[in-house]
Write a protein that holds these residues in place. Structure first.
Motif, PDB file in Angstrom:
ATOM      1  N   GLU A 349      36.542  43.280  27.803  1.00 58.72           N
ATOM      2  CA  GLU A 349      37.969  43.594  27.802  1.00 58.72           C
ATOM      3  C   GLU A 349      38.314  44.587  28.900  1.00 58.72           C
ATOM      4  OE1 GLU A 349      40.313  42.197  26.370  1.00 58.72           O
ATOM      5  OE2 GLU A 349      39.379  41.030  24.783  1.00 58.72           O
ATOM      6  N   LEU A 350      37.383  45.488  29.214  1.00 58.86           N
ATOM      7  CA  LEU A 350      37.626  46.462  30.269  1.00 58.86           C
ATOM      8  C   LEU A 350      37.536  45.851  31.656  1.00 58.86           C
ATOM      9  CD1 LEU A 350      35.632  49.552  28.893  1.00 58.86           C
ATOM     10  CD2 LEU A 350      38.118  49.278  28.994  1.00 58.86           C
ATOM     11  N   THR A 351      36.640  44.877  31.836  1.00 60.64           N
ATOM     12  CA  THR A 351      36.391  44.325  33.171  1.00 60.64           C
ATOM     13  C   THR A 351      37.110  43.009  33.447  1.00 60.64           C
ATOM     14  OG1 THR A 351      34.382  43.231  32.348  1.00 60.64           O
ATOM     15  CG2 THR A 351      34.133  45.423  33.320  1.00 60.64           C
ATOM     16  N   LEU A 352      37.615  42.345  32.400  1.00 62.64           N
ATOM     17  CA  LEU A 352      38.228  41.035  32.597  1.00 62.64           C
ATOM     18  C   LEU A 352      39.426  41.068  33.547  1.00 62.64           C
ATOM     19  CD1 LEU A 352      37.351  38.304  31.630  1.00 62.64           C
ATOM     20  CD2 LEU A 352      38.959  38.459  29.729  1.00 62.64           C
ATOM     21  N   PRO A 353      40.313  42.082  33.483  1.00 56.92           N
ATOM     22  CA  PRO A 353      41.410  42.124  34.467  1.00 56.92           C
ATOM     23  C   PRO A 353      40.912  42.142  35.914  1.00 56.92           C
ATOM     24  CG  PRO A 353      41.854  43.641  32.669  1.00 56.92           C
ATOM     25  CD  PRO A 353      40.450  43.148  32.476  1.00 56.92           C
ATOM     26  N   TYR A 354      39.810  42.853  36.157  1.00 56.75           N
ATOM     27  CA  TYR A 354      39.240  42.879  37.508  1.00 56.75           C
ATOM     28  C   TYR A 354      38.769  41.496  37.928  1.00 56.75           C
ATOM     29  CZ  TYR A 354      35.625  43.425  41.052  1.00 56.75           C
ATOM     30  OH  TYR A 354      34.840  43.258  42.174  1.00 56.75           O
ATOM     31  N   PHE A 355      38.085  40.802  37.035  1.00 55.53           N
ATOM     32  CA  PHE A 355      37.589  39.466  37.377  1.00 55.53           C
ATOM     33  C   PHE A 355      38.736  38.469  37.529  1.00 55.53           C
ATOM     34  CE2 PHE A 355      33.573  41.168  35.720  1.00 55.53           C
ATOM     35  CZ  PHE A 355      32.708  40.719  36.696  1.00 55.53           C
ATOM     36  N   ASN A 356      39.779  38.600  36.732  1.00 54.56           N
ATOM     37  CA  ASN A 356      40.940  37.721  36.891  1.00 54.56           C
ATOM     38  C   ASN A 356      41.593  37.920  38.254  1.00 54.56           C
ATOM     39  OD1 ASN A 356      40.763  36.391  34.437  1.00 54.56           O
ATOM     40  ND2 ASN A 356      41.992  37.906  33.359  1.00 54.56           N
ATOM     41  N   HIS A 357      41.672  39.178  38.669  1.00 54.55           N
ATOM     42  CA  HIS A 357      42.227  39.460  39.998  1.00 54.55           C
ATOM     43  C   HIS A 357      41.312  38.915  41.088  1.00 54.55           C
ATOM     44  CE1 HIS A 357      44.251  41.607  43.241  1.00 54.55           C
ATOM     45  NE2 HIS A 357      43.070  42.101  43.607  1.00 54.55           N
ATOM     46  N   VAL A 362      43.350  33.122  35.300  1.00 56.10           N
ATOM     47  CA  VAL A 362      43.574  33.901  34.073  1.00 56.10           C
ATOM     48  C   VAL A 362      42.527  33.491  33.038  1.00 56.10           C
ATOM     49  CG1 VAL A 362      45.188  34.532  32.264  1.00 56.10           C
ATOM     50  CG2 VAL A 362      46.043  34.032  34.561  1.00 56.10           C
ATOM     51  N   LEU A 363      41.478  34.293  32.948  1.00 53.43           N
ATOM     52  CA  LEU A 363      40.471  34.089  31.915  1.00 53.43           C
ATOM     53  C   LEU A 363      40.867  34.926  30.701  1.00 53.43           C
ATOM     54  CD1 LEU A 363      37.137  34.363  33.959  1.00 53.43           C
ATOM     55  CD2 LEU A 363      38.340  32.286  33.283  1.00 53.43           C
ATOM     56  N   LYS A 662      33.253  33.332  49.163  1.00 53.76           N
ATOM     57  CA  LYS A 662      33.451  34.749  48.844  1.00 53.76           C
ATOM     58  C   LYS A 662      33.295  34.987  47.353  1.00 53.76           C
ATOM     59  CE  LYS A 662      36.820  36.990  50.831  1.00 53.76           C
ATOM     60  NZ  LYS A 662      38.182  37.306  51.320  1.00 53.76           N
ATOM     61  N   LEU A 663      33.819  34.072  46.556  1.00 56.79           N
ATOM     62  CA  LEU A 663      33.675  34.187  45.105  1.00 56.79           C
ATOM     63  C   LEU A 663      32.204  34.152  44.721  1.00 56.79           C
ATOM     64  CD1 LEU A 663      34.698  34.101  42.165  1.00 56.79           C
ATOM     65  CD2 LEU A 663      34.893  31.625  42.413  1.00 56.79           C
ATOM     66  N   LEU A 664      31.468  33.194  45.287  1.00 54.91           N
ATOM     67  CA  LEU A 664      30.039  33.089  44.995  1.00 54.91           C
ATOM     68  C   LEU A 664      29.315  34.353  45.417  1.00 54.91           C
ATOM     69  CD1 LEU A 664      27.560  31.446  44.134  1.00 54.91           C
ATOM     70  CD2 LEU A 664      27.515  30.447  46.427  1.00 54.91           C
ATOM     71  N   GLY A 665      29.681  34.898  46.590  1.00 56.48           N
ATOM     72  CA  GLY A 665      29.033  36.097  47.093  1.00 56.48           C
ATOM     73  C   GLY A 665      29.272  37.301  46.206  1.00 56.48           C
TER      74      GLY A 665
END
Length: 790
Positions: A349-357, A362-363, A662-665
């Motif tokens: 929950e803390l890191t999901l906004p970072y990964f969505n960005h 929108v995960l 870039k995503l893979l990296g």
């Protein structure tokens, strides 16, 4: 019995807080990493699955045979849908869909550019979109009908009722809003903001109505009848064009719509993969991180084996069976797995906004889904069993006499299972380090590789409204040059960085083998095209005003086209394009504007500002960028007031070309780092185990005069051997996997040995630092503490 096992598990967890924190921390990081990766995998896997009857919906793909090679296209003949629906019994519905277009939609003072596609009315029967307003049966009945998504309707009409309202399309034609549908979800292949009728398309492009089988300008989508024989329908479709045009080199086949997003790479007419390869890689990465975390738990649990061994011996003497002991240890690991999962949810929950960005999607976690909770329970049980099975079976196997008389480890000659687990952990981690390094190197190589043109200070303006008139564009060019905002400008066929474009097989030249079929890309350009984009003339000249006589019959070709045509002296070579007689006036270097991973395709350029859709502008480097942009916006708004000025930066467009890499990296760097951290915890576990087992030996050596240095070397050398073995295993595996990955690129980095040496250095350094902390503690300990009971 379960209640007793639970109480004992809680007691052991509370009794050893240090081990508990490390165990739960490692498992929590592993579970959080695994769940985030699985959320992404599920997101990609769920593409288009929201449509009803998705298993009966198929895209038509076109195989075009060119000599000994076959290329696969998404574009199909205009008349394929109607003909196939009439002649193939298994087809229930057929619809066409155009490529995305972007035009200005105007309602009163609101002027918004929307992305839209032309479709047949059957489109709404094939796909069950959620209609918020309007009737799907009549929404596309009239040619001037338009369907808006909820967000685009809100942009245009605000809080007003959109249904039945009239708006202006491209500032030329009125359209009537006949329906509003819910916004397509992000995980849907077909993204649009509006839908228009194919009848309206025919009004705009009347020349394509009777273009025959050579008019390849749309996607075709079929819905098969329920219980229809796919094989029979596909076989009939493959023969369809041949039945109507004997000399065709085209063959159409059915491709499942559910695979459209993930399986998009064809080679010589055969499916070879696509985005599914990256999805599989992330799934494998999720499994590896979770496995490393579970192995870490095993090592930490068995590191306490001597302390737990006496407990096992006493319980066996008191009558406990091995089954009961296994049950207790598994209960303990299940409880730790549950606690780790709770912490993992907090981390997610803390890191999901970072990964969505980062992922630009929108995960989300659907906490109300029964399937989700079932999956979580299965994951907890699986992780708990995977992490606890070895300690449970290992610790429960101790014989009472052996452990109560004094527990001793196996001989040095045998490589214990714990050491094998550490080797396995580090091998996976080293593969991840090498992978992250090479992926990063490839990304940097593609970012910095010369593209053959200068992407900096190059912008693009769409030619629409008043700028559809070439004379108005000339006024714009002159005004911008007078203001010193630009140094040159040239028209171009369409979006300069877009994939795809127009192709033709009607080129002929001296020496062409009549039996061979070639496809050449072609693009319309204006004057000063080569100098505007910053490319290089290899031979001949660009389209210049001073040589206006060349514009009517001259063409430019790139080096790839010259190579394909096998021309020794290309300038001046006569070229036939259907009935047109042309000649080559110049050769431009191969440049990459549509892709950065593959070689430039054979391309011809001809002068035709009227057919061009974009204006390329080379900004004046002596002016500040913001001043030049403001000048362009101001003057274009003055000359074309009905259309808002929307400049596109070419360098930003090219940056999008390496988005997936870039995503893979980034993900490989992040989760590779997590894997290293967890592996170090596993190594720490083995170091604790060895220190526990050898503390008497170390104490005796110190009493006999051994110094600190020799003891540290003695304790560390075995671990260094394990890490070296891990490198020997991991480096060949990483080399094979990454060499195969790099083969998908025409332009790839030459890595050499340094990524593998770097991975070996990082793994050794981290291992030495990890085990030295524990080794130093043991070496500095007072020998009396270990020997006072002897």
């Amino acid at each position: 019995m379960l209640a007793l096992d639970f109480k004992i598990a809680v007691r052991n967890i509370r009794k050893n807080p240090g081990f508990t924190i490390i165990n739960i921390g490692g498992l929590a990081i592993g579970l959080a990493s695994c769940l985030i990766l699985l959320l992404y995998v599920n997101y990609e896997w769920s593409y288009d699955k929201q449509f009803k009857d998705i298993d009966r919906i198929y895209f038509a793909k076109l195989n075009l045979k060119l000599g000994s090679n076959t290329i696969t296209l998404e574009a199909t003949p205009n008349q394929l849908a109607h003909t196939a629906a009439q002649e193939i019994p298994g087809i229930e519905l057929a619809t066409r869909m155009s490529d995305e277009e972007n035009k200005l939609f105007t309602y009163q003072q609101n002027k918004i550019k929307l992305t839209y596609s032309y479709v047949d009315p059957e489109f709404l029967q094939v796909f069950d979109y959620s209609f918020l307003k309007g009737d799907p049966a009549t929404a596309l009945k009239q040619p001037n009908s338009v369907i808006l998504t909820a967000s685009s309707a809100r942009k245009l009409f605000g809080s007003e009722e959109p249904l039945g309202k009239s708006l202006m399309w491209d500032n030329r034609k009125p359209l009537t809003v006949t329906a509003v549908i819910a916004d397509p979800p992000k995980n849907q292949s077909m993204q649009f903001e509006a839908l228009q009728t194919w009848a309206f398309h025919d009004q705009e492009y009347p020349n394509e109505i009777n273009g025959g089988w050579g008019s390849i300008n749309c996607s075709t989508i079929f819905k098969l009848k329920e219980n229809a024989d796919f094989g029979a329908a596909d076989a009939s479709l493959r023969k369809l064009i041949k039945a109507h045009q004997q000399d065709t080199q085209m063959e159409v086949f059915l491709f499942p719509f559910s695979k459209y997003q993930l399986y998009d790479e064809f080679k010589n007419g055969k499916l070879v993969g696509g985005r599914i390869d990256q999805v599989r890689l992330f799934f494998f990465l999720a499994f590896c991180v979770l496995l490393i975390a579970s192995i870490n738990y095993m090592n930490l649990s068995t590191a306490r084996s001597e302390k737990r061994a006496r407990e096992v011996g006493v319980r066996k003497v008191l009558g406990s069976s091995r089954k009961a002991l296994i049950s207790q240890f598994l209960m303990e690991s299940m409880l730790l797995s549950f606690l780790a999962m709770v912490i993992a949810f907090v981390l997610i929950e803390l890191t999901l906004p970072y990964f969505n960005h980062l992922l630009e999607i929108v995960l989300t976690i659907n906490y109300q889904s029964p399937l989700f909770w079932c999956s979580i329970i299965v994951l907890i049980l699986t992780t708990g069993f995977l992490a606890g099975c070895y300690p449970a079976f290992y610790l429960s196997s101790f014989t009472p006499i052996r452990v109560l008389k004094g527990f001793t480890i196996a001989g040095k000659g045998s490589l214990s299972i714990r050491r094998l687990l550490v080797v396995f952990q580090f091998s996976l981690s080293i593969v991840m380090i090498v992978g992250a390094t090479i992926v990063y190197s490839q990304i940097q190589y593609m970012k910095n590789k010369p593209l053959g043109f200068d992407k900096n200070n190059l912008v693009q303006l769409n030619l629409e409204g008043e700028f559809a008139n070439p004379s108005k564009v000339e006024v714009l060019k002159a005004a911008l040059k007078k203001e010193n905002a630009i140094v040159s400008a040239s028209e171009y066929a369409a979006d300069f960085t877009a994939n795809g474009g127009s192709i033709t097989g009607n080129f002929s030249w001296p020496g062409k083998n009549k039996k061979d079929d070639y496809v050449i890309n072609y693009r319309t350009v204006g004057y000063d095209f080569v100098s505007t984009i910053g490319a290089k003339m290899i031979e001949g000249a660009d389209f210049l005003r001073l040589l206006a006589s060349d514009t009517a019959s001259g063409i430019l070709v790139n080096q790839a086209a010259v190579k394909m045509m096998a021309l020794q002296h290309p300038v001046g070579t006569p070229i036939s394009w259907g009935d047109k007689k042309l000649h080559i006036i110049g050769v431009v270097n191969d440049y990459n504007n549509a892709t950065v991973r593959n070689q430039a395709e054979p391309t011809a350029f001809y002068y035709s500002p009227k057919k061009s859709g974009a204006l390329l502008l080379r900004l004046n480097p002596s002016q500040p960028l913001n001043v030049a942009i403001q000048t362009i916006n101001r003057i274009s708004q003055q000359l074309n007031p009905a259309y808002p000025s929307a400049l596109k930066y070419i360098d930003e467009g090219m940056e999008q070309k390496i988005k997936s890499e870039k995503l893979l990296g980034v993900l490989s760097n992040i989760f590779g780092s997590f894997a290293i951290v967890i592996s170090c915890l596993g190594l720490l576990g083995l170091a604790l185990y060895m220190a526990e087992q050898r503390k008497r030996e170390i104490s005796i050596r110190k009493v006999l005069g051994a110094d600190l240095k020799s003891i540290l070397v003695l304790l560390n050398k075995d671990f260094i051997k394990l890490v070296l073995i891990s490198n020997l295993i991991a480096i060949p595996i990483a080399y094979v996997l990454l060499t195969k990955w790099l083969q998908t690129y025409d332009y790839k980095v030459s890595t050499g040995l340094w990524p593998y040496m770097l991975a070996a250095g990082i793994s050794l350094t981290i291992a030495i630092l990890t085990i030295s902390m524990q080794s130093f503690k043991v070496a500095k300990a007072n020998p009396v503490d270990a020997l006072k009971y002897e």
